[in-house]
Structure formats: C-alpha cells, structure tokens
Design a protein around this motif. Structure first.
Motif, short mmCIF file in Angstrom:
data_model
loop_
_atom_site.label_atom_id
_atom_site.label_comp_id
_atom_site.label_asym_id
_atom_site.label_seq_id
_atom_site.Cartn_x
_atom_site.Cartn_y
_atom_site.Cartn_z
N HIS A 41 0.85 -1.20 0.00
CA HIS A 41 0.00 0.00 0.00
C HIS A 41 0.89 1.25 0.00
N PRO A 42 1.50 1.58 -1.15
CA PRO A 42 2.46 2.68 -1.20
C PRO A 42 1.90 4.02 -0.74
N ARG A 43 0.64 4.30 -1.04
CA ARG A 43 0.06 5.59 -0.60
C ARG A 43 0.02 5.68 0.92
N LEU A 44 -0.35 4.58 1.57
CA LEU A 44 -0.38 4.56 3.03
C LEU A 44 1.05 4.72 3.58
N GLY A 45 1.99 4.04 2.96
CA GLY A 45 3.39 4.14 3.39
C GLY A 45 3.89 5.57 3.37
N ARG A 46 3.52 6.32 2.31
CA ARG A 46 3.95 7.72 2.21
C ARG A 46 3.28 8.60 3.25
N ARG A 47 2.11 8.22 3.72
CA ARG A 47 1.43 9.00 4.76
C ARG A 47 2.05 8.75 6.14
N LEU A 48 2.72 7.61 6.30
CA LEU A 48 3.28 7.25 7.60
C LEU A 48 4.72 7.70 7.79
N ARG A 49 5.52 7.66 6.71
CA ARG A 49 6.94 8.01 6.83
C ARG A 49 7.30 9.07 5.79
N ASP A 50 8.31 9.86 6.12
CA ASP A 50 8.77 10.90 5.20
C ASP A 50 9.78 10.33 4.21
N GLU A 51 10.34 11.19 3.39
CA GLU A 51 11.28 10.77 2.34
C GLU A 51 12.54 10.15 2.91
N ALA A 52 12.89 10.50 4.14
CA ALA A 52 14.08 9.95 4.79
C ALA A 52 13.78 8.64 5.52
N LYS A 54 11.74 8.35 8.09
CA LYS A 54 11.38 8.60 9.49
C LYS A 54 9.87 8.72 9.62
N LEU A 55 9.38 8.34 10.78
CA LEU A 55 7.96 8.45 11.07
C LEU A 55 7.55 9.91 11.03
N ARG A 56 6.48 10.20 10.33
CA ARG A 56 6.00 11.59 10.28
C ARG A 56 5.57 12.02 11.67
N ARG A 57 5.80 13.27 12.01
CA ARG A 57 5.58 13.74 13.37
C ARG A 57 4.13 13.68 13.80
N TYR A 58 3.19 13.71 12.88
CA TYR A 58 1.77 13.66 13.23
C TYR A 58 1.21 12.24 13.30
N VAL A 59 2.05 11.25 13.12
CA VAL A 59 1.61 9.85 13.16
C VAL A 59 2.09 9.22 14.46
N ASN A 60 1.16 8.64 15.20
CA ASN A 60 1.49 7.92 16.43
C ASN A 60 1.21 6.44 16.18
N ILE A 61 2.18 5.61 16.50
CA ILE A 61 2.01 4.17 16.32
C ILE A 61 2.19 3.50 17.67
N TYR A 62 1.18 2.74 18.04
CA TYR A 62 1.20 2.02 19.31
C TYR A 62 1.52 0.56 19.05
N ILE A 63 2.47 0.05 19.78
CA ILE A 63 2.85 -1.35 19.74
C ILE A 63 2.39 -1.92 21.07
N GLY A 64 1.35 -2.74 21.02
CA GLY A 64 0.70 -3.12 22.26
C GLY A 64 0.08 -1.87 22.85
N ASP A 65 0.41 -1.54 24.08
CA ASP A 65 -0.14 -0.36 24.75
C ASP A 65 0.82 0.83 24.78
N ASP A 66 1.97 0.71 24.16
CA ASP A 66 2.99 1.75 24.26
C ASP A 66 3.23 2.44 22.92
N GLU A 67 3.39 3.75 22.98
CA GLU A 67 3.66 4.54 21.79
C GLU A 67 5.10 4.26 21.34
N SER A 68 5.31 4.04 20.06
CA SER A 68 6.61 3.61 19.54
C SER A 68 7.75 4.57 19.87
N ARG A 69 7.47 5.86 19.92
CA ARG A 69 8.53 6.82 20.21
C ARG A 69 9.04 6.69 21.64
N ARG A 70 8.23 6.15 22.51
CA ARG A 70 8.65 5.95 23.90
C ARG A 70 9.38 4.62 24.08
N LEU A 71 9.39 3.84 23.03
CA LEU A 71 10.11 2.56 23.04
C LEU A 71 11.42 2.78 22.27
#
Length: 93
Positions: A41-52, A54-71
């Motif tokens: 799903h390339p369109r979804l991929g571009r909405r989640l990460r930038d050209e480098a 990295k996770l876009r700053r407005y996207v939060n991803i939870y792995i289990g109950d924890d936000e990925s940036r805190r892991l």
C-alpha cells in the motif's frame, strides 16, 4: 503475522481496510512492518513516513499499549504485539 489497526482517516489509502495483516519474520521491527505496508500500500506508506524513512511527526504508532517513540522507535521489536496507527488530531475552540 501482525495485526495493524488503522483509523478511518487512513483507510482510504489502502482500499478502505481498517485492519491489515502483515506477514513478518521472527525478530521483525516496526520498520519491517512499515516496509511491508509500503510494498503493498504505497500511498499509506507515504502518509506514515517521510522521504528519509522517518515516522512523520503527526503519526502515532502504538505497539501493544505503548507509543513507539517511547520505546525504540522504528527499531522496536513487534513480535507478539498488535499495532495501532493513529494520526494526531488538532483542533480546539
């Protein structure tokens, strides 16, 4: 297999699906899951990460109950966990 839950705001980027099942190998990280999503799903991929990649700053991803940036960010192991993707919502009065 990892279950990835999507909000309605992102479902249009992958044919209206609110859940994706991603087949990853043992020891997979969040980056591996996002690579697989971008492949199918390339369109979804571009909405989640930038050209480098990295996770876009407005996207939060939870792995289990924890936000990925805190892991470990994109290096976070995902085995045995569901993933939920939530874009940040701005607003106010």
């Amino acid at each position: 297999m990892i279950d990835v839950k999507l909000p309605a705001a992102l479902a249009s980027e992958c044919g209206g699906a609110r859940h994706l099942t991603v087949d990853v190998k043992a020891g997979a990280t969040l980056a591996d899951v996002l690579d697989q999503i971008e492949t199918t799903h390339p369109r979804l991929g571009r909405r989640l990460r930038d050209e480098a990649g990295k996770l876009r700053r407005y996207v939060n991803i939870y792995i289990g109950d924890d936000e990925s940036r805190r892991l470990e960010g994109l290096a976070t192991p995902v085995e045995g966990h569901d993933i939920q993707i939530l874009p940040s919502i701005a607003g106010g009065a």
